[in-house]
Every structure is written in C-alpha cells, then in structure tokens.
Design a protein around this motif. Structure first.
Motif, PDB file in Angstrom:
ATOM      1  N   VAL A   1       0.844  -1.205   0.000  1.00  0.00           N
ATOM      2  CA  VAL A   1       0.000   0.000   0.000  1.00  0.00           C
ATOM      3  C   VAL A   1       0.876   1.251   0.000  1.00  0.00           C
ATOM      4  CG1 VAL A   1      -1.626   1.336   1.412  1.00  0.00           C
ATOM      5  CG2 VAL A   1      -1.986  -1.115   1.069  1.00  0.00           C
ATOM      6  N   GLN A   2       1.943   1.233   0.772  1.00  0.00           N
ATOM      7  CA  GLN A   2       2.850   2.378   0.839  1.00  0.00           C
ATOM      8  C   GLN A   2       3.463   2.647  -0.531  1.00  0.00           C
ATOM      9  OE1 GLN A   2       6.036   1.677   3.582  1.00  0.00           O
ATOM     10  NE2 GLN A   2       7.223   3.427   2.901  1.00  0.00           N
ATOM     11  N   TYR A   3       3.947   1.611  -1.202  1.00  0.00           N
ATOM     12  CA  TYR A   3       4.582   1.811  -2.510  1.00  0.00           C
ATOM     13  C   TYR A   3       3.557   2.184  -3.574  1.00  0.00           C
ATOM     14  CZ  TYR A   3       9.050   0.285  -0.654  1.00  0.00           C
ATOM     15  OH  TYR A   3      10.215   0.208   0.065  1.00  0.00           O
ATOM     16  N   LEU A   4       2.333   1.676  -3.491  1.00  0.00           N
ATOM     17  CA  LEU A   4       1.283   2.092  -4.438  1.00  0.00           C
ATOM     18  C   LEU A   4       0.960   3.573  -4.269  1.00  0.00           C
ATOM     19  CD1 LEU A   4      -1.210  -0.914  -4.467  1.00  0.00           C
ATOM     20  CD2 LEU A   4       0.225  -0.101  -6.335  1.00  0.00           C
ATOM     21  N   LEU A   5       0.795   4.018  -3.027  1.00  0.00           N
ATOM     22  CA  LEU A   5       0.520   5.432  -2.783  1.00  0.00           C
ATOM     23  C   LEU A   5       1.677   6.313  -3.239  1.00  0.00           C
ATOM     24  CD1 LEU A   5      -1.209   5.307   0.727  1.00  0.00           C
ATOM     25  CD2 LEU A   5      -2.275   5.781  -1.486  1.00  0.00           C
ATOM     26  N   LEU A   6       2.892   5.855  -3.014  1.00  0.00           N
ATOM     27  CA  LEU A   6       4.062   6.603  -3.458  1.00  0.00           C
ATOM     28  C   LEU A   6       4.103   6.676  -4.984  1.00  0.00           C
ATOM     29  CD1 LEU A   6       6.503   8.051  -2.247  1.00  0.00           C
ATOM     30  CD2 LEU A   6       7.785   5.938  -2.496  1.00  0.00           C
ATOM     31  N   GLY A   7       3.753   5.572  -5.638  1.00  0.00           N
ATOM     32  CA  GLY A   7       3.708   5.561  -7.106  1.00  0.00           C
ATOM     33  C   GLY A   7       2.650   6.514  -7.640  1.00  0.00           C
TER      34      GLY A   7
ATOM     35  N   PHE B   1       1.498   9.143  -6.102  1.00  0.00           N
ATOM     36  CA  PHE B   1       1.976  10.492  -5.832  1.00  0.00           C
ATOM     37  C   PHE B   1       2.959  10.947  -6.911  1.00  0.00           C
ATOM     38  CE2 PHE B   1       5.325  13.178  -3.990  1.00  0.00           C
ATOM     39  CZ  PHE B   1       4.578  14.282  -3.633  1.00  0.00           C
ATOM     40  N   TYR B   2       3.939  10.095  -7.253  1.00  0.00           N
ATOM     41  CA  TYR B   2       4.917  10.465  -8.283  1.00  0.00           C
ATOM     42  C   TYR B   2       4.264  10.593  -9.652  1.00  0.00           C
ATOM     43  CZ  TYR B   2       8.955  10.025  -5.214  1.00  0.00           C
ATOM     44  OH  TYR B   2       9.865  10.203  -4.219  1.00  0.00           O
ATOM     45  N   PHE B   3       3.298   9.752  -9.931  1.00  0.00           N
ATOM     46  CA  PHE B   3       2.588   9.826 -11.211  1.00  0.00           C
ATOM     47  C   PHE B   3       1.857  11.160 -11.333  1.00  0.00           C
ATOM     48  CE2 PHE B   3      -1.111   8.917 -13.916  1.00  0.00           C
ATOM     49  CZ  PHE B   3      -0.472   8.433 -15.042  1.00  0.00           C
ATOM     50  N   VAL B   4       1.127  11.540 -10.271  1.00  0.00           N
ATOM     51  CA  VAL B   4       0.404  12.820 -10.281  1.00  0.00           C
ATOM     52  C   VAL B   4       1.404  13.972 -10.338  1.00  0.00           C
ATOM     53  CG1 VAL B   4      -1.093  14.317  -8.890  1.00  0.00           C
ATOM     54  CG2 VAL B   4      -1.631  11.885  -9.127  1.00  0.00           C
ATOM     55  N   TYR B   5       2.459  13.903  -9.571  1.00  0.00           N
ATOM     56  CA  TYR B   5       3.460  14.959  -9.549  1.00  0.00           C
ATOM     57  C   TYR B   5       4.089  15.138 -10.938  1.00  0.00           C
ATOM     58  CZ  TYR B   5       7.613  17.600  -8.198  1.00  0.00           C
ATOM     59  OH  TYR B   5       8.593  18.546  -8.101  1.00  0.00           O
ATOM     60  N   PHE B   6       4.374  14.001 -11.607  1.00  0.00           N
ATOM     61  CA  PHE B   6       4.966  14.049 -12.940  1.00  0.00           C
ATOM     62  C   PHE B   6       4.041  14.763 -13.914  1.00  0.00           C
ATOM     63  CE2 PHE B   6       5.556  11.999 -17.120  1.00  0.00           C
ATOM     64  CZ  PHE B   6       6.848  12.406 -17.375  1.00  0.00           C
TER      65      PHE B   6
END
Length: 180
Positions: free
Chosen positions: A156-162, A164-169
C-alpha cells in the motif's frame, strides 16, 4: 551430604560440607554422616580435606568421646525428597520462525510490523527448546501474521508513493506545457 560434628561432647548439625569451615573443623573433630557406622575424626574423610583448618594458636585438644561412643544423631537425618519435574517433549517438528521474513519486512517495507514480527519470531525456537510446543506454534503464527501485515502495508505504501509520483509528474508536464 549433611554432616554432624561433636563440639565439646555435644552433637551439632546437620551441616553441609561448606558450612563445616565456619564450625572450626579440625583434623581431630569427630564427624558422622548418614550411612556411617560410627563417628570418626574428620581427617579420615577425604571429602572434608579442603574444609579442615589448623588448630588455633595455643591449640586445644579434641573433645573426648563419651563412654560407649556416640550414637547416630537424634531423629536421624533423611535427605529431602526431590522429584525432577517431567520435561514436556515437543509433539512435532519446530514451527517455522519467520525470522528472515520479519527482517526483510523490517528493512524493506514497514519497520514497525517487521519489529513486531521479529519479536514473535525470536521466541519460537526458545519456546520450542523449552518444551512449550503450543507456545512455539502460537509465536510462529503471530510472526506470520505480522509479516503479512507488513507486506500489505509495504505494498500500500509503494502504491501510494507511485500514485503520488505519477500525479506529480503530470503536474510538472502540465506546468511546463503552460509555460510556468
């Protein structure tokens, strides 16, 4: 082994071997222990050699044995009964400890769940070796549970981080395209 000694014609004891030192045991002190037919000087018992002290300065004579000798101590001495508690034998093979998995979870995914799993995992082998098989099985199941929780939390942590980076990108791309 308990010993009785004669001090000034009076029976004293029982004493453990190490207690005889404080009683002023000398080579001529009369000693009796269970299983002996009669009182004998301490110097005749090899097991008491380390506890025999020399006579004090000025010396003194060993007390004379009463006429007719000494009888066995009044009331006798019986060693206390000691029964070894039965050792519970394990009823099966040692359960899986999940030690490596707990360390992996602690290092890669979720530290708190990994530490909790590690605590339970470390208790499996000690409980099993002490003959507490049910406790070892329970600790193994608890360690497995915390490893699963840690794995789920890590995913769950890595999915949320992914995400976040996807939206940030895409925000960065959108900002670059608009000229900001």
């Amino acid at each position: 082994m308990k010993y009785f000694i004669s001090v000034n014609g009076q029976q004293q004891g029982p004493f453990e071997e190490y207690e005889l030192m404080s009683q002023g045991l000398t080579p001529s002190t009369l000693v009796w222990k269970e299983g002996m037919a009669s009182w004998v000087p301490a110097s005749t018992l090899p097991e008491l050699a380390a506890y025999i002290t020399s006579a004090p300065v000025g010396g003194y004579a060993a007390p004379a044995a009463p006429a007719g000798g000494y009888a066995a101590p009044v009331g006798g001495y019986a060693a206390p009964a000691y029964v070894q508690p039965p050792v519970q034998q394990p009823t099966g093979p040692m359960p899986k400890t999940y030690l490596a998995e707990s360390i992996g979870i602690m290092l890669c995914c979720c530290q708190i769940f990994g530490i909790i799993g590690l605590v339970h995992a470390s208790g499996v082998s000690s409980a099993y070796n002490a003959g507490r098989y049910a406790e070892a099985e329970q600790k193994s199941q608890d360690a497995k549970k915390w490893v699963k929780y840690g794995l789920i939390a890590g995913v769950v942590q890595y999915l949320l981080l992914g995400i976040f980076y996807f939206v940030y990108f895409f925000i960065l791309i959108g900002a670059a395209a608009s000229g900001y």
